[in-house]
Write a protein that holds these residues in place. Structure first.
Motif, PDB file in Angstrom:
ATOM      1  N   ASP A 261      12.148   1.208   5.937  1.00  0.00           N
ATOM      2  CA  ASP A 261      11.902   0.490   7.194  1.00  0.00           C
ATOM      3  C   ASP A 261      10.444   0.045   7.289  1.00  0.00           C
ATOM      4  O   ASP A 261      10.142  -1.086   7.676  1.00  0.00           O
ATOM      5  N   TYR A 262       9.537   0.947   6.905  1.00  0.00           N
ATOM      6  CA  TYR A 262       8.109   0.639   6.959  1.00  0.00           C
ATOM      7  C   TYR A 262       7.761  -0.472   5.962  1.00  0.00           C
ATOM      8  O   TYR A 262       7.057  -1.427   6.305  1.00  0.00           O
ATOM      9  N   GLU A 263       8.288  -0.358   4.748  1.00  0.00           N
ATOM     10  CA  GLU A 263       7.973  -1.350   3.712  1.00  0.00           C
ATOM     11  C   GLU A 263       8.516  -2.733   4.070  1.00  0.00           C
ATOM     12  O   GLU A 263       7.862  -3.749   3.812  1.00  0.00           O
ATOM     13  N   GLU A 264       9.684  -2.788   4.688  1.00  0.00           N
ATOM     14  CA  GLU A 264      10.257  -4.073   5.094  1.00  0.00           C
ATOM     15  C   GLU A 264       9.362  -4.778   6.096  1.00  0.00           C
ATOM     16  O   GLU A 264       9.264  -6.001   6.097  1.00  0.00           O
ATOM     17  N   GLN A 265       8.709  -4.020   6.947  1.00  0.00           N
ATOM     18  CA  GLN A 265       7.821  -4.610   7.955  1.00  0.00           C
ATOM     19  C   GLN A 265       6.452  -4.984   7.407  1.00  0.00           C
ATOM     20  O   GLN A 265       5.853  -5.965   7.831  1.00  0.00           O
ATOM     21  N   THR A 266       5.948  -4.155   6.485  1.00  0.00           N
ATOM     22  CA  THR A 266       4.546  -4.290   6.084  1.00  0.00           C
ATOM     23  C   THR A 266       4.335  -4.791   4.660  1.00  0.00           C
ATOM     24  O   THR A 266       3.251  -5.253   4.337  1.00  0.00           O
ATOM     25  N   GLY A 267       5.352  -4.634   3.808  1.00  0.00           N
ATOM     26  CA  GLY A 267       5.173  -4.936   2.399  1.00  0.00           C
ATOM     27  C   GLY A 267       4.416  -3.830   1.675  1.00  0.00           C
ATOM     28  O   GLY A 267       4.045  -3.982   0.516  1.00  0.00           O
ATOM     29  N   GLN A 268       4.177  -2.711   2.356  1.00  0.00           N
ATOM     30  CA  GLN A 268       3.439  -1.585   1.787  1.00  0.00           C
ATOM     31  C   GLN A 268       4.401  -0.455   1.429  1.00  0.00           C
ATOM     32  O   GLN A 268       5.232  -0.081   2.232  1.00  0.00           O
ATOM     33  N   SER A 269       4.243   0.075   0.222  1.00  0.00           N
ATOM     34  CA  SER A 269       5.129   1.125  -0.255  1.00  0.00           C
ATOM     35  C   SER A 269       4.511   2.503  -0.051  1.00  0.00           C
ATOM     36  O   SER A 269       3.586   2.889  -0.776  1.00  0.00           O
ATOM     37  N   ALA A 270       5.013   3.246   0.934  1.00  0.00           N
ATOM     38  CA  ALA A 270       4.546   4.615   1.169  1.00  0.00           C
ATOM     39  C   ALA A 270       4.841   5.467  -0.059  1.00  0.00           C
ATOM     40  O   ALA A 270       4.021   6.312  -0.447  1.00  0.00           O
ATOM     41  N   TYR A 271       5.974   5.233  -0.687  1.00  0.00           N
ATOM     42  CA  TYR A 271       6.356   5.988  -1.888  1.00  0.00           C
ATOM     43  C   TYR A 271       5.293   5.839  -2.973  1.00  0.00           C
ATOM     44  O   TYR A 271       4.853   6.817  -3.570  1.00  0.00           O
ATOM     45  N   HIS A 272       4.879   4.605  -3.256  1.00  0.00           N
ATOM     46  CA  HIS A 272       3.907   4.371  -4.318  1.00  0.00           C
ATOM     47  C   HIS A 272       2.528   4.932  -3.967  1.00  0.00           C
ATOM     48  O   HIS A 272       1.806   5.397  -4.847  1.00  0.00           O
ATOM     49  N   VAL A 273       2.162   4.902  -2.695  1.00  0.00           N
ATOM     50  CA  VAL A 273       0.877   5.473  -2.268  1.00  0.00           C
ATOM     51  C   VAL A 273       0.873   6.982  -2.521  1.00  0.00           C
ATOM     52  O   VAL A 273      -0.071   7.525  -3.100  1.00  0.00           O
ATOM     53  N   VAL A 274       1.930   7.665  -2.099  1.00  0.00           N
ATOM     54  CA  VAL A 274       2.011   9.119  -2.276  1.00  0.00           C
ATOM     55  C   VAL A 274       2.068   9.461  -3.767  1.00  0.00           C
ATOM     56  O   VAL A 274       1.382  10.379  -4.235  1.00  0.00           O
ATOM     57  N   LYS A 275       2.862   8.711  -4.515  1.00  0.00           N
ATOM     58  CA  LYS A 275       2.984   8.951  -5.959  1.00  0.00           C
ATOM     59  C   LYS A 275       1.623   8.786  -6.639  1.00  0.00           C
ATOM     60  O   LYS A 275       1.211   9.625  -7.450  1.00  0.00           O
ATOM     61  N   HIS A 276       0.903   7.736  -6.298  1.00  0.00           N
ATOM     62  CA  HIS A 276      -0.421   7.486  -6.869  1.00  0.00           C
ATOM     63  C   HIS A 276      -1.378   8.633  -6.530  1.00  0.00           C
ATOM     64  O   HIS A 276      -2.124   9.099  -7.386  1.00  0.00           O
ATOM     65  N   ALA A 277      -1.340   9.095  -5.298  1.00  0.00           N
ATOM     66  CA  ALA A 277      -2.214  10.197  -4.873  1.00  0.00           C
ATOM     67  C   ALA A 277      -1.889  11.484  -5.625  1.00  0.00           C
ATOM     68  O   ALA A 277      -2.788  12.217  -6.044  1.00  0.00           O
ATOM     69  N   ARG A 278      -0.614  11.763  -5.793  1.00  0.00           N
ATOM     70  CA  ARG A 278      -0.195  12.988  -6.488  1.00  0.00           C
ATOM     71  C   ARG A 278      -0.551  12.966  -7.969  1.00  0.00           C
ATOM     72  O   ARG A 278      -0.878  13.991  -8.550  1.00  0.00           O
ATOM     73  N   GLU A 279      -0.448  11.804  -8.596  1.00  0.00           N
ATOM     74  CA  GLU A 279      -0.650  11.701 -10.036  1.00  0.00           C
ATOM     75  C   GLU A 279      -2.112  11.537 -10.436  1.00  0.00           C
ATOM     76  O   GLU A 279      -2.430  11.562 -11.618  1.00  0.00           O
ATOM     77  N   ASN A 280      -2.999  11.348  -9.458  1.00  0.00           N
ATOM     78  CA  ASN A 280      -4.397  11.076  -9.765  1.00  0.00           C
ATOM     79  C   ASN A 280      -5.323  12.016  -9.004  1.00  0.00           C
ATOM     80  O   ASN A 280      -6.085  11.597  -8.139  1.00  0.00           O
TER      81      ASN A 280
END
Length: 94
Positions: free
Chosen positions: A66-85
């Motif tokens: 729902d968030y990504e459809e409105q904003t074009g921003q992927s919460a999943y990818h942000v969290v994944k990037h934070a966890r992996e780095n």
């Protein structure tokens, strides 16, 4: 991205005011990751608070969608990037 005031954050009417605030803070951190960068630990703390409110993986996916459809921003990818780095202090998405 546009004005945060235009975003309808994915929330449930079943949540308490405090829970809504925690979820909104998480999505604001996601937005910050795209707009200006966000402290990695702040982001991960807000994600943990979000998971306390939304423990279900299916429900999390729906809110992220729902968030990504409105904003074009992927919460999943942000969290994944934070966890992996772990070596990165500030998460900044492109």
């Amino acid at each position: 991205m546009g004005n945060e005031a235009d975003i309808k954050f994915p929330i449930s009417m079943d949540w308490t005011t405090d829970e809504i605030v925690q979820v909104v803070h998480f999505f604001e951190a996601v937005n910050d990751a795209y707009e200006k960068g966000v402290d990695r630990e702040t982001l991960l703390t807000r994600y943990r608070q979000f998971k306390n409110v939304v423990p279900s993986k299916a429900e999390e996916k729906q809110h992220f969608k729902d968030y990504e459809e409105q904003t074009g921003q992927s919460a999943y990818h942000v969290v994944k990037h934070a966890r992996e780095n772990a070596e990165i202090e500030v998460i900044k998405m492109k």
